[in-house]
Design an enzyme around this catalytic site. Structure first.
Site, PDB file in Angstrom:
ATOM      1  N   LYS A 114      -3.440 -16.058  -9.493  1.00  0.00           N
ATOM      2  CA  LYS A 114      -3.121 -14.761  -8.687  1.00  0.00           C
ATOM      3  C   LYS A 114      -1.475 -14.083  -9.718  1.00  0.00           C
ATOM      4  CE  LYS A 114      -5.676 -12.935  -5.669  1.00  0.00           C
ATOM      5  NZ  LYS A 114      -6.807 -11.443  -5.855  1.00  0.00           N
ATOM      6  N   LYS A 194     -19.214 -14.743 -13.144  1.00  0.00           N
ATOM      7  CA  LYS A 194     -19.348 -14.691 -11.862  1.00  0.00           C
ATOM      8  C   LYS A 194     -19.816 -13.027 -10.937  1.00  0.00           C
ATOM      9  CE  LYS A 194     -17.724 -15.640  -7.245  1.00  0.00           C
ATOM     10  NZ  LYS A 194     -16.212 -16.822  -6.337  1.00  0.00           N
ATOM     11  N   LYS A 197     -17.497  -6.815  -8.489  1.00  0.00           N
ATOM     12  CA  LYS A 197     -17.895  -5.328  -8.791  1.00  0.00           C
ATOM     13  C   LYS A 197     -16.161  -5.118  -9.010  1.00  0.00           C
ATOM     14  CE  LYS A 197     -16.270  -1.704  -5.331  1.00  0.00           C
ATOM     15  NZ  LYS A 197     -16.379  -1.219  -4.038  1.00  0.00           N
TER      16      LYS A 197
END
Ligand code: TRP
Length: 328
Positions: A114, A194, A197
């Site tokens: 992250k 993968k 969206k």
């Protein structure tokens, strides 16, 4: 029928769901309802750790709930709710944070990833993400947590924190088992990443049959196959992987794979077959979705009722945890 224990799982509100979400989570959530008492949560607070723009949060939450229901999550059978509507979780999060070593959070691979993804927004909530997740799970004394491989470090972390809390304050929290969701790796239409969206390589559950066909025709197949009559390699073709899952007649798949291998059926031809099967497989989900979308108030009522039932459990467990710690 007596159930085997309690399941808890959560997913961030990402709005319209795609095939990856369906195979990676939703389908499994639906199946677990039969044998377990299930608690499914749309984790909007977790979503905040990565959002600077929250305009779509409400709509995304609604849309996700709608599709969960359309896919077969049953609000009579399971508790379906939105994380922020059960505020007890933030209180338990606070208690758990006191037994969480900072270093343990900083070293988590998910946190490091992250930090790479959002270097300008490394906020306090982001560091505490796994602590909030541990609070989600333990607030319901969940026995089993179905998640994908990527969440395994968070589950291991949760188990550690439970042991530590119980060691210090007494046996209050339940150490959950991880239930790794077994799914074929669902790639996007680009064939390499993968399905997601944010990469816009996804196929939405709610897409129209025409949109679905269009997306399927854009899918990358076997990269070694240049011409129609070249021998294909079904084992590395993403279309084939997904076709096996959504085949109308699975007994036909060996023949289709043999034809691909022999080069007697082309990629475009195969995609047309797959698109047709996919549309057929999703037809009833889409019909239910359209029907449910006519009644937005009903979706909100389901979430309201879910929050109520979740709170009934949460209040008791939080009380036990506070008693153990020695808080009034
Ligand atoms: N971190 C999970 C994810 O990104 C979502 C999540 C939040 C979750 N709380 C949870 C999953 C509790 C399982 C149990 O997918």
């Amino acid at each position: 029928m007596a159930k085997k224990g309690r399941v808890f799982s959560g997913a961030r509100p990402t709005g319209r769901q795609h095939l990856g979400n369906y195979l990676g989570a939703i389908q499994n959530y639906v199946a677990l309802q039969r044998d377990y008492e299930c608690v499914y949560c749309i984790v909007d607070l977790h979503a905040l750790t990565s959002l600077t723009e929250t305009r779509e949060l409400r709509q995304n939450t609604y849309e996700m709930a709608l599709e969960w229901l359309a896919a077969g999550l049953d609000p009579k059978e399971s508790i379906i709710f939105v994380q922020s509507q059960v505020p007890q979780v933030t209180e338990l999060h606070m208690l758990l944070s006191m037994v969480t070593p900072m270093g343990r959070l900083v070293r988590l691979p998910t946190f490091k990833e992250k930090v790479r993804q959002q270097p300008d927004n490394v906020n306090y909530g982001l560091l505490g993400y796994p602590v909030l997740m541990a609070a989600d799970i333990t607030l319901y004394k969940a026995n089993v947590v179905p998640v994908g491989e990527d969440q395994a470090p968070h589950l291991e972390f949760t188990r550690e924190i439970v042991r530590r809390f119980n060691n210090i304050y007494g046996e209050v929290l339940v150490e959950p088992q991880i239930l790794l969701t077994q799914v074929p790796r669902v790639m996007g239409i680009d064939g390499v990443n993968k399905m997601s969206k944010s990469l816009d390589n996804h196929i939405e559950l709610a897409a129209t049959p025409e949109e679905t066909r269009k997306r399927v025709m854009q899918m990358v197949t076997d990269p070694a196959r240049k011409y129609r009559n070249d021998p294909g390699h079904p084992e590395i073709c993403n279309v084939m992987t997904l076709h096996r899952v959504f085949a109308s007649d699975p007994s036909q798949m060996p023949q289709i794979e043999a034809d691909c291998r022999a080069g007697t059926i082309g990629c475009a031809e195969h995609k047309r077959m797959f698109a047709e099967d996919l549309n057929r497989a999703l037809a009833s989900l889409r019909a239910r979705r359209a029907e449910l979308a006519q009644h937005p108030q009903m979706i909100r009522d389901v979430l309201e009722d879910g929050a109520c039932r979740a709170q009934a459990i949460a209040r008791v467990v939080l009380r036990e945890a506070k008693d153990a710690v020695g808080l009034p």
